[in-house]
Design a protein around this motif. Structure first.
Motif, PDB file in Angstrom:
ATOM      1  N   VAL A   1       0.835  -1.200   0.000  1.00 12.80           N
ATOM      2  CA  VAL A   1       0.000   0.000   0.000  1.00 12.80           C
ATOM      3  C   VAL A   1       0.870   1.251   0.000  1.00 12.80           C
ATOM      4  O   VAL A   1       0.587   2.229  -0.689  1.00 12.80           O
ATOM      5  CB  VAL A   1      -0.962   0.012   1.200  1.00 12.80           C
ATOM      6  N   ALA A   2       1.962   1.216   0.753  1.00 12.64           N
ATOM      7  CA  ALA A   2       2.865   2.365   0.811  1.00 12.64           C
ATOM      8  C   ALA A   2       3.488   2.649  -0.561  1.00 12.64           C
ATOM      9  O   ALA A   2       3.603   3.810  -0.972  1.00 12.64           O
ATOM     10  CB  ALA A   2       3.955   2.117   1.845  1.00 12.64           C
TER      11      ALA A   2
ATOM     12  N   ALA B   1       0.870   4.136  -2.836  1.00 18.11           N
ATOM     13  CA  ALA B   1       0.640   5.540  -2.480  1.00 18.11           C
ATOM     14  C   ALA B   1       1.725   6.425  -3.081  1.00 18.11           C
ATOM     15  O   ALA B   1       1.432   7.459  -3.704  1.00 18.11           O
ATOM     16  CB  ALA B   1       0.600   5.693  -0.960  1.00 18.11           C
TER      17      ALA B   1
ATOM     18  N   THR C   1      -5.033   6.495   2.113  1.00 18.73           N
ATOM     19  CA  THR C   1      -6.188   5.900   2.797  1.00 18.73           C
ATOM     20  C   THR C   1      -7.250   6.948   3.090  1.00 18.73           C
ATOM     21  O   THR C   1      -8.456   6.716   2.881  1.00 18.73           O
ATOM     22  CB  THR C   1      -5.741   5.229   4.104  1.00 18.73           C
TER      23      THR C   1
ATOM     24  N   GLN D   1       1.051   6.467   3.034  1.00 17.60           N
ATOM     25  CA  GLN D   1      -0.015   5.477   3.023  1.00 17.60           C
ATOM     26  C   GLN D   1      -1.281   6.039   3.665  1.00 17.60           C
ATOM     27  O   GLN D   1      -2.387   5.835   3.166  1.00 17.60           O
ATOM     28  CB  GLN D   1       0.440   4.220   3.762  1.00 17.60           C
TER      29      GLN D   1
END
Length: 303
Positions: A267-268, A271, A283, A279
Motif C-alpha cells: 500500500v505504501a 501511495a 487511505t 499510506q
C-alpha cells in the motif's frame, strides 16, 4: 480503437461528408452487432492496415481488447499523437464530431454506441441536471473496468444462441454511467464561453495524464492554456466539471486502484507511485472519495 473497417480486404477511406448512424460505419463482415433500446454494441476484428473517416449521430466508445500498434486519430482540426493501444485503451467519439482513424496493425475491439437522448437520461439518473459532454480522445492508461464490460459484450455477441437484448441493454447502461463518471464534463450553458478551447483542453488533459503523480501547480497548468491562474481554474472547472485539484486527485486514486490489484505491491508503494505523500494520505482520500480503504481494492484470495 474503432476497427474492422474492411471490405474484401480494402479499407474504407474518404472524408466524413455526412453524419451516419453509429454502427453503420462498421461493415457487416467485421463482426456481430446488436441494436437495442439503449443503444448498440459491436464486436470487430481487423487484419490489415487502413483508415476511416466518419461522423456519427450517437456517442461512441471503442475499447481495445488486444495490443494494437500505430493508431492515429484526428478529431476535427486536432490530430492526436500516434499511439500503441493496450487492452483496455478507450477511445471516445462524441456525437457529431468529425473523426479520421488510421491504423497499421491487426486489432480487436468492442464498440458501444449510445444515442444522445439515452446518455442524457443516464446523466439525470446520476442526479445531474446538466447536459453530458463527452471529451473526444484516447485514455492514457488502460481502463480495466471498461475492458471487463467490453469482454462481457464480446462474450454475449459471440454466443452460440442469439444474444440477449436485455442483458446487452444492461451492459450499455453500465458503459454509459462509466463514461459519464470518467470521460465527461458537464455543460450547463448552451455556449462555450468561459471554457477551455478544444486544443487547450486536450493539451492540459494529455499533460495531466502523464504527470499527475508528481507535484503540480496551477501556474504550471495555466501556462499550457496561456491563461492567468484565476482564469484557468474557472475555465478548467467549466470544461471538465471539476476543479483541477479534484481532477488530479481522481487520476491518482484511479492509478492507486490499479496498482493495488497487484498483490506484490504494498500500500505504501502504491501511495508513493500514485503521488500521495504517505499510506495514510492515500487511505484518507480513498475513504473520502471512494468510500473504501486500500485493502478493499486488493484481489480476493482463494481459500
Amino acid at each position: 480503437m474503432l476497427e474492422g473497417a474492411e471490405i474484401s480486404g480494402h479499407p474504407i477511406d474518404g472524408e466524413p461528408s455526412v453524419t451516419h448512424d453509429a454502427l453503420d460505419i462498421i461493415p457487416e463482415t467485421a463482426g456481430p452487432r446488436v441494436i437495442t433500446f439503449k443503444g448498440g454494441v459491436a464486436y470487430s476484428k481487423r487484419t490489415s492496415a487502413g483508415s476511416l473517416a466518419y461522423q456519427v449521430n450517437s456517442h461512441m466508445a471503442a475499447i481495445s481488447l488486444i495490443p494494437s500498434r500505430g493508431i492515429n486519430l484526428v478529431f476535427g482540426p486536432d490530430e492526436l499523437p500516434t499511439i500503441d493501444a493496450l487492452p483496455g485503451t478507450v477511445t471516445i467519439h462524441p456525437a457529431g464530431t468529425a473523426c479520421r482513424l488510421n491504423w497499421s496493425s491487426p486489432g480487436e475491439t468492442v464498440i458501444v454506441s449510445i444515442p444522445l437522448a439515452n446518455l442524457q437520461e443516464l446523466a439525470h439518473s446520476e442526479a445531474s441536471p446538466a447536459s453530458p459532454h463527452l471529451r473526444p480522445g484516447v485514455s492514457r492508461q488502460p481502463d480495466l473496468h471498461a475492458l471487463h464490460l467490453a469482454r462481457l459484450v464480446k462474450e454475449e455477441l459471440l454466443r452460440e444462441n442469439s444474444a440477449n437484448d436485455l442483458y446487452l441493454d444492461s451492459l450499455i447502461a453500465l458503459f454509459g454511467i462509466h463514461l459519464l463518471r470518467n470521460y465527461s464534463g458537464t455543460v450547463t450553458k448552451p455556449d462555450t464561453r468561459g471554457r477551455l478551447s478544444a486544443l487547450a483542453a486536450r493539451r492540459v488533459q494529455d499533460f495531466l495524464d502523464e504527470n499527475y503523480s508528481r507535484k503540480l501547480s496551477i501556474a504550471e497548468l495555466a501556462s499550457f492554456a496561456k491563461l492567468s491562474k484565476g482564469h484557468f481554474t474557472q475555465a478548467f472547472t467549466a470544461t471538465f466539471g471539476q476543479s483541477p485539484h479534484q481532477y488530479i486527485l481522481n487520476l491518482r486514486l484511479d492509478h492507486a486502484e490499479r496498482l493495488l490489484a497487484d498483490e506484490s505491491m504494498s500500500v505504501a508503494e502504491a501511495a508513493y507511485l500514485s503521488g500521495f505523500s504517505s499510506q495514510s494520505h492515500l487511505t484518507s482520500h480513498m475513504r473520502k472519495s471512494r468510500n473504501k480503504t486500500p485493502s478493499q481494492f486488493r484481489p480476493l484470495r482463494r481459500t
